[in-house]
Write a protein that holds these residues in place. Structure first.
Motif, short mmCIF file in Angstrom:
data_model
loop_
_atom_site.label_atom_id
_atom_site.label_comp_id
_atom_site.label_asym_id
_atom_site.label_seq_id
_atom_site.Cartn_x
_atom_site.Cartn_y
_atom_site.Cartn_z
N LEU A 133 0.82 -1.22 0.00
CA LEU A 133 0.00 0.00 0.00
C LEU A 133 0.85 1.27 0.00
CD1 LEU A 133 -2.75 1.32 0.05
CD2 LEU A 133 -2.80 1.06 2.54
N PRO A 134 1.86 1.41 0.88
CA PRO A 134 2.70 2.62 0.79
C PRO A 134 3.41 2.76 -0.56
CG PRO A 134 3.06 1.48 2.86
CD PRO A 134 2.24 0.57 2.02
N GLN A 135 3.91 1.66 -1.09
CA GLN A 135 4.58 1.74 -2.38
C GLN A 135 3.60 2.14 -3.49
OE1 GLN A 135 6.41 -2.10 -2.87
NE2 GLN A 135 8.18 -1.57 -1.62
N TYR A 136 2.40 1.61 -3.44
CA TYR A 136 1.39 1.97 -4.45
C TYR A 136 1.04 3.45 -4.38
CZ TYR A 136 -3.00 2.11 -7.03
OH TYR A 136 -3.99 2.44 -7.93
N LEU A 137 0.88 3.98 -3.17
CA LEU A 137 0.55 5.40 -3.02
C LEU A 137 1.68 6.28 -3.54
CD1 LEU A 137 -1.15 5.38 0.51
CD2 LEU A 137 -2.25 5.49 -1.74
N ILE A 138 2.93 5.85 -3.30
CA ILE A 138 4.07 6.63 -3.81
C ILE A 138 4.09 6.61 -5.33
CG2 ILE A 138 6.58 6.73 -3.92
CD1 ILE A 138 6.62 5.64 -1.06
N GLN A 140 1.56 6.13 -7.28
CA GLN A 140 0.41 6.90 -7.76
C GLN A 140 0.69 8.41 -7.71
OE1 GLN A 140 -3.08 6.83 -5.25
NE2 GLN A 140 -4.46 6.83 -7.03
N LYS A 141 1.30 8.89 -6.62
CA LYS A 141 1.62 10.31 -6.50
C LYS A 141 2.64 10.73 -7.56
CE LYS A 141 -0.93 11.25 -2.88
NZ LYS A 141 -2.07 12.21 -2.96
N MET A 142 3.50 9.81 -7.96
CA MET A 142 4.50 10.12 -8.98
C MET A 142 3.93 10.03 -10.39
SD MET A 142 7.77 8.08 -7.33
CE MET A 142 8.90 8.57 -8.62
N GLY A 143 2.71 9.56 -10.53
CA GLY A 143 2.08 9.44 -11.84
C GLY A 143 2.68 8.35 -12.71
N LEU A 144 3.08 7.26 -12.09
CA LEU A 144 3.75 6.19 -12.81
C LEU A 144 2.90 4.94 -12.98
CD1 LEU A 144 7.32 6.43 -11.24
CD2 LEU A 144 6.55 7.33 -13.45
N LEU A 145 1.62 5.00 -12.67
CA LEU A 145 0.76 3.83 -12.84
C LEU A 145 0.66 3.48 -14.32
CD1 LEU A 145 -2.14 4.56 -10.32
CD2 LEU A 145 -0.17 3.04 -10.01
N SER A 217 7.82 -12.27 -10.34
CA SER A 217 6.96 -11.34 -9.61
C SER A 217 5.56 -11.33 -10.22
CB SER A 217 7.56 -9.93 -9.66
OG SER A 217 6.75 -9.01 -8.96
N LEU A 218 4.55 -11.48 -9.36
CA LEU A 218 3.18 -11.59 -9.82
C LEU A 218 2.28 -10.50 -9.26
CD1 LEU A 218 0.82 -13.11 -11.18
CD2 LEU A 218 0.67 -14.54 -9.14
N MET A 219 2.28 -10.31 -7.94
CA MET A 219 1.31 -9.42 -7.32
C MET A 219 1.56 -7.96 -7.68
SD MET A 219 0.30 -9.05 -3.27
CE MET A 219 -0.16 -10.78 -3.24
N TRP A 220 2.81 -7.51 -7.55
CA TRP A 220 3.09 -6.09 -7.77
C TRP A 220 2.79 -5.63 -9.19
CZ3 TRP A 220 3.24 -1.82 -5.33
CH2 TRP A 220 3.89 -0.68 -5.86
N PRO A 221 3.20 -6.35 -10.26
CA PRO A 221 2.81 -5.90 -11.61
C PRO A 221 1.32 -5.85 -11.84
CG PRO A 221 4.62 -7.46 -11.73
CD PRO A 221 4.13 -7.48 -10.31
N MET A 222 0.56 -6.75 -11.21
CA MET A 222 -0.90 -6.73 -11.38
C MET A 222 -1.54 -5.56 -10.64
SD MET A 222 -1.94 -10.76 -11.15
CE MET A 222 -3.64 -10.37 -11.58
N ILE A 223 -0.89 -5.06 -9.58
CA ILE A 223 -1.45 -3.95 -8.81
C ILE A 223 -1.22 -2.62 -9.50
CG2 ILE A 223 -1.21 -2.67 -6.64
CD1 ILE A 223 -0.75 -5.32 -5.24
N VAL A 224 -0.02 -2.39 -9.99
CA VAL A 224 0.32 -1.07 -10.55
C VAL A 224 -0.04 -0.96 -12.03
CG1 VAL A 224 2.15 -0.67 -8.89
CG2 VAL A 224 2.68 -1.85 -11.03
N ASN A 225 -0.32 -2.07 -12.71
CA ASN A 225 -0.65 -2.02 -14.13
C ASN A 225 -1.97 -2.73 -14.38
OD1 ASN A 225 1.68 -0.64 -14.80
ND2 ASN A 225 2.83 -2.47 -15.31
#
Length: 283
Positions: A133-138, A140-145, A217-225
């Protein structure tokens, strides 16, 4: 006389221990290769054969449809390229930053070094799911989704890699560093020209371990993309699993193709990898 000499010679006992070791090794190899064999056989089946009960081991008709139709169901080659690119960037970043941090913690004396190292290792005590969650918010704030940068940016540094590199740097004799300092080398030249070539097994070990982590890696790429064109292989293949019907032959074909680069890399660097793991005592 010859009979007495023959009787006095000790007879060779059957080496049951060695045979038992070989049998255990063969069994271990069979257990390790069984999933890959099942993946290959399933990829050659039809959808009906793949879900039939009782399951059939060998396909009735060997088919390559799962391989030929895979690019039509997914942007498979685009996902392959995304996985290669992000994995190489993550490996390069961790080799650079973790080796720099490990050298600093091992060789440079500065105030608070022990506290900072303990603080760095404390990250290993936190489950990775707590940091999503903290990494996702960071991100998102950077506009990198929905970008490839979002996949590799949080993984360019790791506490484990820093610890591993520190252990290797500490195993190098201090006399080499003292000799380099007498010759006029600063920390930068000592790190680049003397220390790095001596810890090549450690760099290979960290590189192989990091590559395996980044590739799978599976979870993180599915969350941010959310776009398929920005997905990696592990995340992209999950789209073939439906709510009611799962395309098992295509999943197995994609998974089998995805494992080939890792097998090739390990086959090339297995000697350095095993040496690096053995030197640090890490299982």
């Amino acid at each position: 006389m010859e009979n007495r000499l023959n009787l006095s010679r000790p007879r060779k006992r059957p080496e049951y221990g060695k045979a038992a070791v070989y049998a255990i090794l063969v069994l271990g190899c069979a257990i390790t290769l069984a999933p890959f064999l099942w993946m290959f056989l399933t990829s050659m089946k039809t959808q009906v054969e793949a879900v039939s009960i009782p399951p059939s081991i060998l396909p009735r008709n060997w088919r390559l449809d799962a391989y030929t139709t895979l690019p039509e169901k997914l942007p498979f080659f685009r996902m392959y390229w995304n996985t290669i690119l992000t994995s190489l960037i993550i490996v390069a970043g961790q080799l650079l930053f973790c080796s720099l941090a490990g050298y600093a913690f091992a060789r440079i004396h500065f105030p608070g070094r022990g506290f900072l190292f303990v603080l760095c290792l404390s990250v290993l005590m936190i489950p990775s799911s707590f940091l999503i969650l903290p990494q996702y918010l960071i991100i998102q704030k950077m506009g990198l989704l929905n970008t490839l940068t979002a996949i590799y940016l949080p993984n360019l540094f790791s506490a484990f890699g820093t610890f591993l590199m520190r252990q290797f740097f500490m195993s190098i004799p201090l006399e080499l560093e003292d000799a380099a300092r007498i010759d006029g080398c600063g920390h930068g030249r000592t790190y680049a020209r003397i220390m790095l070539p001596l810890i090549k097994p450690g760099l290979v070990s960290l590189g192989v371990l990091t590559l395996r982590f980044a590739w799978n890696s599976l979870m993180w790429p599915m969350i941010v993309n959310t776009e398929k064109s920005k997905m990696t292989l592990s995340a992209g293949l999950s789209y073939l699993q439906g709510q009611y019907i799962t395309d098992y032959p295509s999943i197995m074909a994609g998974a089998l193709l995805a494992t080939i680069p890792l097998i090739i890399v390990y086959a090339i660097f297995q000697r350095q990898f095993i040496e690096g793991i053995a030197l640090t005592g890490i299982k």
